[in-house]
Structures are given as C-alpha cells and as structure tokens.
Motif scaffolding. Sequence first.
Motif, PDB file in Angstrom:
ATOM      1  N   GLU A 113      40.095  -8.903   1.992  1.00  0.00           N
ATOM      2  CA  GLU A 113      38.655  -8.678   1.959  1.00  0.00           C
ATOM      3  C   GLU A 113      38.100  -8.403   3.354  1.00  0.00           C
ATOM      4  OE1 GLU A 113      39.819 -11.950  -0.943  1.00  0.00           O
ATOM      5  OE2 GLU A 113      40.129 -11.503   1.182  1.00  0.00           O
ATOM      6  N   VAL A 114      37.088  -7.569   3.405  1.00  0.00           N
ATOM      7  CA  VAL A 114      36.309  -7.415   4.630  1.00  0.00           C
ATOM      8  C   VAL A 114      35.368  -8.614   4.706  1.00  0.00           C
ATOM      9  CG1 VAL A 114      34.575  -6.025   5.806  1.00  0.00           C
ATOM     10  CG2 VAL A 114      36.439  -4.906   4.551  1.00  0.00           C
ATOM     11  N   PHE A 115      35.338  -9.294   5.855  1.00  0.00           N
ATOM     12  CA  PHE A 115      34.429 -10.428   5.947  1.00  0.00           C
ATOM     13  C   PHE A 115      33.192 -10.049   6.734  1.00  0.00           C
ATOM     14  CE2 PHE A 115      35.865 -11.776  10.239  1.00  0.00           C
ATOM     15  CZ  PHE A 115      34.704 -12.347  10.734  1.00  0.00           C
ATOM     16  N   ASN A 116      32.098 -10.595   6.299  1.00  0.00           N
ATOM     17  CA  ASN A 116      30.803 -10.368   6.924  1.00  0.00           C
ATOM     18  C   ASN A 116      30.391 -11.658   7.623  1.00  0.00           C
ATOM     19  OD1 ASN A 116      27.807 -10.484   7.046  1.00  0.00           O
ATOM     20  ND2 ASN A 116      27.982  -8.439   6.154  1.00  0.00           N
ATOM     21  N   THR A 117      30.025 -11.574   8.887  1.00  0.00           N
ATOM     22  CA  THR A 117      29.753 -12.778   9.673  1.00  0.00           C
ATOM     23  C   THR A 117      28.689 -13.655   9.017  1.00  0.00           C
ATOM     24  OG1 THR A 117      30.259 -11.509  11.658  1.00  0.00           O
ATOM     25  CG2 THR A 117      29.160 -13.620  11.965  1.00  0.00           C
ATOM     26  N   THR A 118      27.652 -13.053   8.478  1.00  0.00           N
ATOM     27  CA  THR A 118      26.589 -13.845   7.872  1.00  0.00           C
ATOM     28  C   THR A 118      26.991 -14.401   6.515  1.00  0.00           C
ATOM     29  OG1 THR A 118      25.626 -11.771   7.055  1.00  0.00           O
ATOM     30  CG2 THR A 118      24.724 -12.687   9.083  1.00  0.00           C
ATOM     31  N   GLU A 119      28.110 -13.948   5.966  1.00  0.00           N
ATOM     32  CA  GLU A 119      28.623 -14.517   4.717  1.00  0.00           C
ATOM     33  C   GLU A 119      29.679 -15.593   4.967  1.00  0.00           C
ATOM     34  OE1 GLU A 119      30.165 -11.142   2.731  1.00  0.00           O
ATOM     35  OE2 GLU A 119      28.209 -10.360   2.119  1.00  0.00           O
ATOM     36  N   LEU A 120      30.319 -15.532   6.139  1.00  0.00           N
ATOM     37  CA  LEU A 120      31.385 -16.481   6.455  1.00  0.00           C
ATOM     38  C   LEU A 120      30.868 -17.913   6.500  1.00  0.00           C
ATOM     39  CD1 LEU A 120      34.185 -17.338   7.558  1.00  0.00           C
ATOM     40  CD2 LEU A 120      33.308 -16.806   9.839  1.00  0.00           C
ATOM     41  N   LEU A 121      29.773 -18.130   7.207  1.00  0.00           N
ATOM     42  CA  LEU A 121      29.286 -19.491   7.397  1.00  0.00           C
ATOM     43  C   LEU A 121      28.825 -20.133   6.086  1.00  0.00           C
ATOM     44  CD1 LEU A 121      27.446 -18.847  10.762  1.00  0.00           C
ATOM     45  CD2 LEU A 121      29.683 -19.882  10.421  1.00  0.00           C
ATOM     46  N   PRO A 122      28.097 -19.427   5.208  1.00  0.00           N
ATOM     47  CA  PRO A 122      27.772 -20.025   3.914  1.00  0.00           C
ATOM     48  C   PRO A 122      29.019 -20.341   3.079  1.00  0.00           C
ATOM     49  CG  PRO A 122      26.318 -18.173   4.351  1.00  0.00           C
ATOM     50  CD  PRO A 122      27.371 -18.155   5.413  1.00  0.00           C
ATOM     51  N   THR A 123      30.069 -19.522   3.218  1.00  0.00           N
ATOM     52  CA  THR A 123      31.310 -19.809   2.488  1.00  0.00           C
ATOM     53  C   THR A 123      31.934 -21.107   2.976  1.00  0.00           C
ATOM     54  OG1 THR A 123      31.722 -17.449   2.168  1.00  0.00           O
ATOM     55  CG2 THR A 123      33.600 -18.928   1.884  1.00  0.00           C
ATOM     56  N   LEU A 124      31.965 -21.304   4.295  1.00  0.00           N
ATOM     57  CA  LEU A 124      32.449 -22.574   4.831  1.00  0.00           C
ATOM     58  C   LEU A 124      31.586 -23.729   4.336  1.00  0.00           C
ATOM     59  CD1 LEU A 124      33.317 -21.800   8.576  1.00  0.00           C
ATOM     60  CD2 LEU A 124      34.896 -22.188   6.685  1.00  0.00           C
ATOM     61  N   GLY A 125      30.262 -23.511   4.335  1.00  0.00           N
ATOM     62  CA  GLY A 125      29.366 -24.550   3.850  1.00  0.00           C
ATOM     63  C   GLY A 125      29.628 -24.898   2.400  1.00  0.00           C
ATOM     64  N   GLU A 126      29.871 -23.891   1.592  1.00  0.00           N
ATOM     65  CA  GLU A 126      30.153 -24.137   0.178  1.00  0.00           C
ATOM     66  C   GLU A 126      31.432 -24.957   0.011  1.00  0.00           C
ATOM     67  OE1 GLU A 126      31.377 -21.489  -3.735  1.00  0.00           O
ATOM     68  OE2 GLU A 126      30.230 -20.549  -2.122  1.00  0.00           O
ATOM     69  N   ILE A 127      32.469 -24.617   0.766  1.00  0.00           N
ATOM     70  CA  ILE A 127      33.738 -25.349   0.668  1.00  0.00           C
ATOM     71  C   ILE A 127      33.573 -26.791   1.137  1.00  0.00           C
ATOM     72  CG2 ILE A 127      36.124 -25.441   1.516  1.00  0.00           C
ATOM     73  CD1 ILE A 127      35.989 -22.363   1.778  1.00  0.00           C
ATOM     74  N   LEU A 128      32.749 -26.983   2.190  1.00  0.00           N
ATOM     75  CA  LEU A 128      32.539 -28.324   2.728  1.00  0.00           C
ATOM     76  C   LEU A 128      31.431 -29.086   2.004  1.00  0.00           C
ATOM     77  CD1 LEU A 128      32.926 -27.652   6.540  1.00  0.00           C
ATOM     78  CD2 LEU A 128      34.131 -29.423   5.272  1.00  0.00           C
ATOM     79  N   GLY A 129      30.776 -28.418   1.045  1.00  0.00           N
ATOM     80  CA  GLY A 129      29.719 -29.086   0.293  1.00  0.00           C
ATOM     81  C   GLY A 129      28.375 -29.098   0.988  1.00  0.00           C
ATOM     82  N   CYS A 130      28.157 -28.127   1.890  1.00  0.00           N
ATOM     83  CA  CYS A 130      26.876 -28.037   2.597  1.00  0.00           C
ATOM     84  C   CYS A 130      26.094 -26.857   2.030  1.00  0.00           C
ATOM     85  CB  CYS A 130      27.108 -27.860   4.094  1.00  0.00           C
ATOM     86  SG  CYS A 130      25.596 -27.724   5.070  1.00  0.00           S
ATOM     87  N   PRO A 131      24.944 -27.063   1.406  1.00  0.00           N
ATOM     88  CA  PRO A 131      24.191 -25.967   0.794  1.00  0.00           C
ATOM     89  C   PRO A 131      23.788 -24.912   1.817  1.00  0.00           C
ATOM     90  CG  PRO A 131      23.281 -28.111   0.177  1.00  0.00           C
ATOM     91  CD  PRO A 131      24.277 -28.362   1.259  1.00  0.00           C
ATOM     92  N   SER A 132      23.750 -23.657   1.385  1.00  0.00           N
ATOM     93  CA  SER A 132      23.433 -22.562   2.298  1.00  0.00           C
ATOM     94  C   SER A 132      22.037 -22.701   2.884  1.00  0.00           C
ATOM     95  CB  SER A 132      23.563 -21.216   1.580  1.00  0.00           C
ATOM     96  OG  SER A 132      22.712 -21.165   0.449  1.00  0.00           O
ATOM     97  N   GLU A 133      21.096 -23.296   2.123  1.00  0.00           N
ATOM     98  CA  GLU A 133      19.739 -23.426   2.657  1.00  0.00           C
ATOM     99  C   GLU A 133      19.696 -24.423   3.811  1.00  0.00           C
ATOM    100  OE1 GLU A 133      19.976 -25.859  -1.225  1.00  0.00           O
ATOM    101  OE2 GLU A 133      20.581 -23.895  -0.479  1.00  0.00           O
ATOM    102  N   VAL A 134      20.645 -25.349   3.871  1.00  0.00           N
ATOM    103  CA  VAL A 134      20.715 -26.301   4.979  1.00  0.00           C
ATOM    104  C   VAL A 134      21.251 -25.624   6.228  1.00  0.00           C
ATOM    105  CG1 VAL A 134      21.823 -28.425   5.801  1.00  0.00           C
ATOM    106  CG2 VAL A 134      20.955 -28.289   3.462  1.00  0.00           C
ATOM    107  N   LEU A 135      22.174 -24.670   6.044  1.00  0.00           N
ATOM    108  CA  LEU A 135      22.767 -23.993   7.198  1.00  0.00           C
ATOM    109  C   LEU A 135      21.725 -23.196   7.976  1.00  0.00           C
ATOM    110  CD1 LEU A 135      26.086 -22.691   5.603  1.00  0.00           C
ATOM    111  CD2 LEU A 135      25.725 -24.772   6.917  1.00  0.00           C
TER     112      LEU A 135
END
Length: 247
Positions: A113-135
């Motif tokens: 997959e091509v990764f998008n920088t602004t999509e990477l951090l929410p993906t990490l948040g999702e895996i770690l259980g941190c909601p995207s709105e908190v990021l």
Amino acid sequence: MLARFDNYGQRKLEGEEVLERQRRRGAEGRGVPHAGLRFGDTVGPRDGTRRYATCHVWTRYVGCVEGVPPFHIEEDVVEASSFTYAEDAARAILEVIDRPESWNKAYNVGCPEVFNTTELLPTLGEILGCPSEVLGIEKRPNEDSVAMYPSITRGPMDLSKARGVKLGFEPTPLRTALEETVRWYEEFFLSDEDLRVGMVEEFVEDVLDEDDEDHDEVVARLWQEVKRDVREAQKRIDQDAGLGEEF
C-alpha cells in the motif's frame, strides 16, 4: 537530479552503478555479481531509529497527559510514500542470495500500500486504542512541526519487479506490519526499562518545547503516567501467574 532532493538515495544509486560497471568490465568471469535492494522507511520489531519510537509514545499519551500536544506535522510534508516491514527486508535479502537468476538487478522492497502521512498516525492510534479525534493532527509551518515520516520523499515505490518471477517477493500488508510493530513495542515498553527510558527521552526531546514555561511539569506528568502504566502491567502479569492470590 536525485542528488538535489535525496543525497542518501543518490549515494546508494552511485554504489549500484559502480557495482554494475565492474560487473560489465569483468565479462570473462572476473566481475562480482550483485543485487540492489531498495527499502522504504522501515518499521518492525527492534527498529533502531527514533522515528517510530517517538510516534508510539506520542500516540500512547496524547489526550491522557495534560500538556502533551496534538500531532503536528510539516505543512509541506510529502503525503504519498512507502514503508518496508523489517521482516520483509530480511526475507528479500535471503531470497536474492539464494536466487542467482535475480542477481545483477535492483529491486524495490516495501509494503504493497501507498501510505499517507496524515493517515499513518490515526492508524497507529486505532491499533493502540487512541481515538483519532484525540490525536488532533495538525499541519504547521516546518519550523514549528515534528518531521518523523517520510524520510524518503520521492514518492511511493513500484514493487512489480520484486514481485516478479525472478525474486518472487510477496510483501506484508502495511496494517499487519504496523500491528506487529506496535505489539513488540508495547510489550517491551512496559517490560524493558532501558528501552522505555530511551523512548520517553526521545519523545521529550523531539516533541516537547523546552522553552515552554510548563515544560518540566508536563515531563513530570508524563513520567507519572508511564510509571502508572508499568505498575498496572506488572499487576496483570502477577495476576496471570497467580501471584496475587491469597494463600
């Protein structure tokens, strides 16, 4: 042209060109066979760079430690790029060694997959259980931002040659690579003091502004939360082992 944008990539390309020239000059069997493996930003267990470690700590504690800022990245960050999973890199090296028919060529090795920088951090948040709105991802002027990814800025890689017959490489999906990276860092962040201290200190240096008047208080609150997490993790380990039971 490449040297203007990516000096590291230019030097690697020059190395490939030197190897290819000596191979051609050694047509009578004196040339050294070679293969070039080109990796994107690499993630995975035991990642020795501070880029992922800082992102991991940031994702873990933004929103739960007062004073830890929301994610802020460069406003002109290159959005589309490629990651390489560390285990894929190792597997590609072994594959090319064992396949003489793949020698004397260069291959791009990365996640499909091509990764998008602004999509990477929410993906990490999702895996770690941190909601995207908190990021709360923000783009800021470069001098006021934190640049972790991508370090390779020439766009995503074409993997078709590596996936072809001569190398037969099949990459790991990016989501799987990130999940395995998070799993390893979570385990050792909570159990390995040296790793934990290094990760937190790097995060503090990379992200928190030491000129802020509440800098020391934010660092103290961060360490307090980290120590609480470690105690909770140890308590779970003891309970699983039956050490918390009364006799």
